[in-house]
Motif scaffolding. Structure first.
Motif, PDB file in Angstrom:
ATOM      1  N   VAL A   7       0.866  -1.182   0.000  1.00  0.00           N
ATOM      2  CA  VAL A   7       0.000   0.000   0.000  1.00  0.00           C
ATOM      3  C   VAL A   7       0.899   1.228   0.000  1.00  0.00           C
ATOM      4  CG1 VAL A   7      -1.762   1.294   1.255  1.00  0.00           C
ATOM      5  CG2 VAL A   7      -1.815  -1.211   1.260  1.00  0.00           C
ATOM      6  N   ALA A   8       0.883   1.980  -1.098  1.00  0.00           N
ATOM      7  CA  ALA A   8       1.755   3.146  -1.253  1.00  0.00           C
ATOM      8  C   ALA A   8       0.922   4.398  -1.446  1.00  0.00           C
ATOM      9  CB  ALA A   8       2.699   2.956  -2.441  1.00  0.00           C
ATOM     10  N   GLY A   9       1.503   5.544  -1.135  1.00  0.00           N
ATOM     11  CA  GLY A   9       0.817   6.811  -1.320  1.00  0.00           C
ATOM     12  C   GLY A   9       1.595   7.731  -2.231  1.00  0.00           C
ATOM     13  N   THR A  10       0.937   8.758  -2.709  1.00  0.00           N
ATOM     14  CA  THR A  10       1.619   9.747  -3.532  1.00  0.00           C
ATOM     15  C   THR A  10       2.468  10.684  -2.680  1.00  0.00           C
ATOM     16  OG1 THR A  10      -0.377  11.108  -3.394  1.00  0.00           O
ATOM     17  CG2 THR A  10      -0.114   9.714  -5.355  1.00  0.00           C
ATOM     18  N   HIS A  11       2.133  10.801  -1.379  1.00  0.00           N
ATOM     19  CA  HIS A  11       2.876  11.662  -0.475  1.00  0.00           C
ATOM     20  C   HIS A  11       2.477  11.326   0.963  1.00  0.00           C
ATOM     21  CE1 HIS A  11      -0.980  13.684  -1.219  1.00  0.00           C
ATOM     22  NE2 HIS A  11      -0.861  14.194   0.002  1.00  0.00           N
ATOM     23  N   SER A  12       3.212  11.845   1.920  1.00  0.00           N
ATOM     24  CA  SER A  12       2.825  11.690   3.314  1.00  0.00           C
ATOM     25  C   SER A  12       1.474  12.365   3.524  1.00  0.00           C
ATOM     26  CB  SER A  12       3.862  12.338   4.244  1.00  0.00           C
ATOM     27  OG  SER A  12       5.075  11.633   4.193  1.00  0.00           O
ATOM     28  N   GLY A  13       0.587  11.694   4.246  1.00  0.00           N
ATOM     29  CA  GLY A  13      -0.731  12.255   4.485  1.00  0.00           C
ATOM     30  C   GLY A  13      -1.746  11.933   3.413  1.00  0.00           C
ATOM     31  N   ALA A  14      -1.387  11.102   2.435  1.00  0.00           N
ATOM     32  CA  ALA A  14      -2.333  10.761   1.367  1.00  0.00           C
ATOM     33  C   ALA A  14      -3.434   9.830   1.855  1.00  0.00           C
ATOM     34  CB  ALA A  14      -1.596  10.116   0.194  1.00  0.00           C
ATOM     35  N   GLY A  15      -3.193   9.143   2.985  1.00  0.00           N
ATOM     36  CA  GLY A  15      -4.206   8.227   3.518  1.00  0.00           C
ATOM     37  C   GLY A  15      -3.765   6.784   3.571  1.00  0.00           C
ATOM     38  N   LYS A  16      -2.460   6.539   3.469  1.00  0.00           N
ATOM     39  CA  LYS A  16      -1.953   5.159   3.471  1.00  0.00           C
ATOM     40  C   LYS A  16      -2.379   4.386   4.729  1.00  0.00           C
ATOM     41  CE  LYS A  16       2.414   6.111   3.343  1.00  0.00           C
ATOM     42  NZ  LYS A  16       2.332   7.599   3.335  1.00  0.00           N
ATOM     43  N   LEU A 112      10.821  -7.455  -3.221  1.00  0.00           N
ATOM     44  CA  LEU A 112       9.943  -8.601  -2.995  1.00  0.00           C
ATOM     45  C   LEU A 112       9.107  -8.940  -4.227  1.00  0.00           C
ATOM     46  CD1 LEU A 112       8.702  -7.609   0.584  1.00  0.00           C
ATOM     47  CD2 LEU A 112      10.483  -9.262  -0.006  1.00  0.00           C
ATOM     48  N   ASN A 113       9.186  -8.100  -5.236  1.00  0.00           N
ATOM     49  CA  ASN A 113       8.404  -8.265  -6.468  1.00  0.00           C
ATOM     50  C   ASN A 113       6.913  -8.401  -6.143  1.00  0.00           C
ATOM     51  OD1 ASN A 113       7.934  -8.428  -9.228  1.00  0.00           O
ATOM     52  ND2 ASN A 113       8.213 -10.652  -9.287  1.00  0.00           N
ATOM     53  N   LEU A 114       6.404  -7.446  -5.387  1.00  0.00           N
ATOM     54  CA  LEU A 114       4.996  -7.449  -5.000  1.00  0.00           C
ATOM     55  C   LEU A 114       4.257  -6.307  -5.692  1.00  0.00           C
ATOM     56  CD1 LEU A 114       5.180  -8.150  -1.158  1.00  0.00           C
ATOM     57  CD2 LEU A 114       4.460  -9.722  -2.970  1.00  0.00           C
ATOM     58  N   PRO A 115       2.970  -6.510  -5.973  1.00  0.00           N
ATOM     59  CA  PRO A 115       2.175  -5.456  -6.615  1.00  0.00           C
ATOM     60  C   PRO A 115       1.858  -4.313  -5.653  1.00  0.00           C
ATOM     61  CG  PRO A 115       0.796  -7.343  -6.083  1.00  0.00           C
ATOM     62  CD  PRO A 115       2.202  -7.756  -5.772  1.00  0.00           C
ATOM     63  N   VAL A 116       1.623  -3.145  -6.227  1.00  0.00           N
ATOM     64  CA  VAL A 116       1.383  -1.921  -5.462  1.00  0.00           C
ATOM     65  C   VAL A 116      -0.054  -1.454  -5.661  1.00  0.00           C
ATOM     66  CG1 VAL A 116       2.016   0.513  -5.215  1.00  0.00           C
ATOM     67  CG2 VAL A 116       3.794  -1.214  -5.650  1.00  0.00           C
ATOM     68  N   VAL A 117      -0.709  -1.103  -4.560  1.00  0.00           N
ATOM     69  CA  VAL A 117      -1.968  -0.364  -4.614  1.00  0.00           C
ATOM     70  C   VAL A 117      -1.640   1.085  -4.267  1.00  0.00           C
ATOM     71  CG1 VAL A 117      -4.199   0.010  -3.507  1.00  0.00           C
ATOM     72  CG2 VAL A 117      -3.494  -2.301  -4.108  1.00  0.00           C
ATOM     73  N   LEU A 118      -1.952   2.001  -5.171  1.00  0.00           N
ATOM     74  CA  LEU A 118      -1.603   3.403  -4.994  1.00  0.00           C
ATOM     75  C   LEU A 118      -2.769   4.158  -4.369  1.00  0.00           C
ATOM     76  CD1 LEU A 118       0.623   5.538  -5.569  1.00  0.00           C
ATOM     77  CD2 LEU A 118      -0.599   6.036  -7.713  1.00  0.00           C
ATOM     78  N   VAL A 119      -2.498   4.809  -3.232  1.00  0.00           N
ATOM     79  CA  VAL A 119      -3.492   5.641  -2.551  1.00  0.00           C
ATOM     80  C   VAL A 119      -3.287   7.080  -3.002  1.00  0.00           C
ATOM     81  CG1 VAL A 119      -4.386   6.419  -0.327  1.00  0.00           C
ATOM     82  CG2 VAL A 119      -3.505   4.076  -0.573  1.00  0.00           C
ATOM     83  N   VAL A 120      -4.348   7.684  -3.506  1.00  0.00           N
ATOM     84  CA  VAL A 120      -4.283   9.039  -4.061  1.00  0.00           C
ATOM     85  C   VAL A 120      -5.245   9.943  -3.292  1.00  0.00           C
ATOM     86  CG1 VAL A 120      -4.597  10.455  -6.121  1.00  0.00           C
ATOM     87  CG2 VAL A 120      -3.745   8.102  -6.345  1.00  0.00           C
ATOM     88  N   ASP A 121      -4.738  11.046  -2.779  1.00  0.00           N
ATOM     89  CA  ASP A 121      -5.584  12.066  -2.164  1.00  0.00           C
ATOM     90  C   ASP A 121      -6.227  12.873  -3.286  1.00  0.00           C
ATOM     91  OD1 ASP A 121      -6.726  14.203  -0.874  1.00  0.00           O
ATOM     92  OD2 ASP A 121      -4.982  14.686   0.349  1.00  0.00           O
ATOM     93  N   ALA A 122      -7.531  12.642  -3.494  1.00  0.00           N
ATOM     94  CA  ALA A 122      -8.201  13.204  -4.674  1.00  0.00           C
ATOM     95  C   ALA A 122      -9.058  14.420  -4.371  1.00  0.00           C
ATOM     96  CB  ALA A 122      -9.075  12.127  -5.312  1.00  0.00           C
TER      97      ALA A 122
END
Length: 450
Positions: A7-16, A112-122
């Motif tokens: 679980v990744a975010g675009t920036h700190s505070g994005a909601g990860k 780890l070659n794992l997939p990423v879910v991107l959290v975006v503050d929209a």
């Protein structure tokens, strides 16, 4: 290997963290055993994972442990789990360097070659969300993305506009959204979130988290996105010489002391230590038969009056130190060993083992990774040997006669304090950066038994 997801975010505070906790809650409600990980050195976020999964949260930090350490910790910590979820740090590509992905979430995902879910503050976005996502998902072609979760979405209509914009520019699926009017939030203080074991209302909020999360996020599609990691075999740890005696190390653990790396504990146990928890806040006596102490980090500054009032325990700890039992203290533990700790206008007496006066400031005093080398032999390292860790504190040393003599930093600064078999500093060392530290400490503890 246990399937995982980042679980990744675009920036700190994005909601990860909110998304991470929602995923853990939803998966746990389905009866799945889930192991939570946090990228980087943070102690607080992993504490919430335990509240939802009944498994201790773990850290994955490539700067401190190297790639082999990341793979070893993932492999070891996921034993008995069905799935693993890794919460990133800061933005997806933020780490120790502005020009490489060192110690970033992206590096961990690739290791780890794992997939990423991107959290975006929209919030306040429409078509611009497509440009933002396009930049993140195409920046490094070695990453693979399993989906997008939009945070702080204003309404169902707003979500529809965002999904239309994204569908026109990317094939990465939108797995759902979280509304701007959040029903779930976490309390914060000067070192970050308030740890779960201090928040008396957290259990009530967590009880409805899975239901709230699943209202707007397609959890079944999320589960289908988990993938098996591709791991090179982690390097074997050096063999440990078996002990002929049992070694008991007391570990300070309560509301004032709770910042520990699980890998540090694992390596101490592997070296032959039995770790015995005790509370500096509430225990009148130390556990029986201790051969050493581990005084970790935490928030002693918030409980300083209670710590100072527990005179019986303070006396027993002083007596154990006087017998030269090996004691390791880091950050909060250093404050506990000082002569005094000032909070606001009031100064409280601490153990007084080290002649240091420390005060809590309003501003951050230190934050960042640090590599140290031993200035002389101590209970963890021989002279010149190195280890890695990090610092994060608002307190500072403001007086006293004690001279720093334990470590040298890369810049030549003298750090930490060493007296006999006592070792204390502001640095949170990760034993995975030098696994021999644990065996050295346990061996010295065995040799000091009387």
């Amino acid at each position: 290997m246990i399937p995982g997801l980042v679980v990744a975010g675009t920036h700190s505070g994005a909601g990860k963290t909110t998304v991470m906790l929602g995923i853990l809650a939803a998966l746990s409600r389905r009866g799945l055993a889930v192991q939570g990980f946090k990228v980087g050195p943070d102690f607080i976020d992993p504490s919430f994972y335990q509240a939802l999964t009944d498994r201790e949260g773990e850290n994955l930090d490539s700067w401190m442990t190297g790639a082999g350490g990341v793979r070893r910790i993932y492999q070891t910590a996921t034993g008995g789990a069905d799935l693993a979820v890794i919460e990133g740090v800061m933005g997806l590509f933020d780490g120790a360097s502005p020009v490489t992905d060192e110690s970033s979430t992206a590096e961990i995902a690739k290791l780890l070659n794992l997939p990423v879910v991107l959290v975006v503050d929209a919030r306040s976005m429409a078509r611009s969300v497509a440009a933002l996502v396009k930049g993140f998902t195409e920046f490094d072609p070695r990453l693979r993305f399993a989906g997008i979760i939009l945070n702080r979405v204003g309404s169902a209509k707003h979500f529809e506009l965002l999904t239309q914009a994204l569908a026109a520019t990317t094939a990465i699926p939108v797995l759902g959204y979280l509304p701007k009017e959040r029903e779930f939030c976490l309390a914060e203080r000067h070192l970050g979130l308030v740890p779960y074991y201090e928040d008396s209302q957290l259990a009530e909020r967590l009880a409805g988290l899975a239901e709230w999360f699943e209202k707007t996020v397609a959890v079944d599609r999320l589960i289908a996105a988990f993938a098996q990691p591709s791991l090179d075999s982690p390097p074997d740890l050096p063999p440990v010489t078996p002990l002929t005696r049992r070694v008991r190390i007391g570990v300070a653990r309560d509301r004032a002391f709770g910042f520990y790396y699980q890998e540090n504990w694992r390596l101490l146990r592997r070296a032959g230590a039995e770790l015995v928890p005790f509370s500096p806040l509430s225990d009148a006596t130390l556990p029986v038969g201790l051969d050493g102490l581990y005084l970790g980090g935490g928030y002693p500054e918030l409980f300083v009056a209670e710590l100072a009032a527990n005179q019986g325990l303070l006396g027993q700890i002083k007596e154990l130190i006087a017998r030269d039992k090996p004691v390791y203290a880091e950050c909060g533990g250093l404050l506990y060993l000082a002569r005094s700790l000032r909070v606001g206008e009031q100064s409280f007496p601490m153990l007084g083992v080290l002649d240091l006066e420390i005060e809590l400031g309003a501003r951050l005093a230190a934050l960042g990774y640090i590599e140290v080398s031993a200035a002389a032999d101590n209970i963890l390292l021989v002279q010149g040997e190195t280890a890695r860790g990090h610092e994060f504190h608002y307190t500072r040393i403001c007086g006293g006669a004690e001279q720093a003599d334990a470590y040298r930093s890369a810049r030549g600064e003298r750090l930490g304090f060493r007296r006999g078999n006592l070792l204390a500093s502001y640095v949170h060392l990760h034993f995975g950066s030098n696994p021999g530290m644990a065996e050295r400490w346990v061996r010295i503890a065995a040799e000091c038994q009387s």
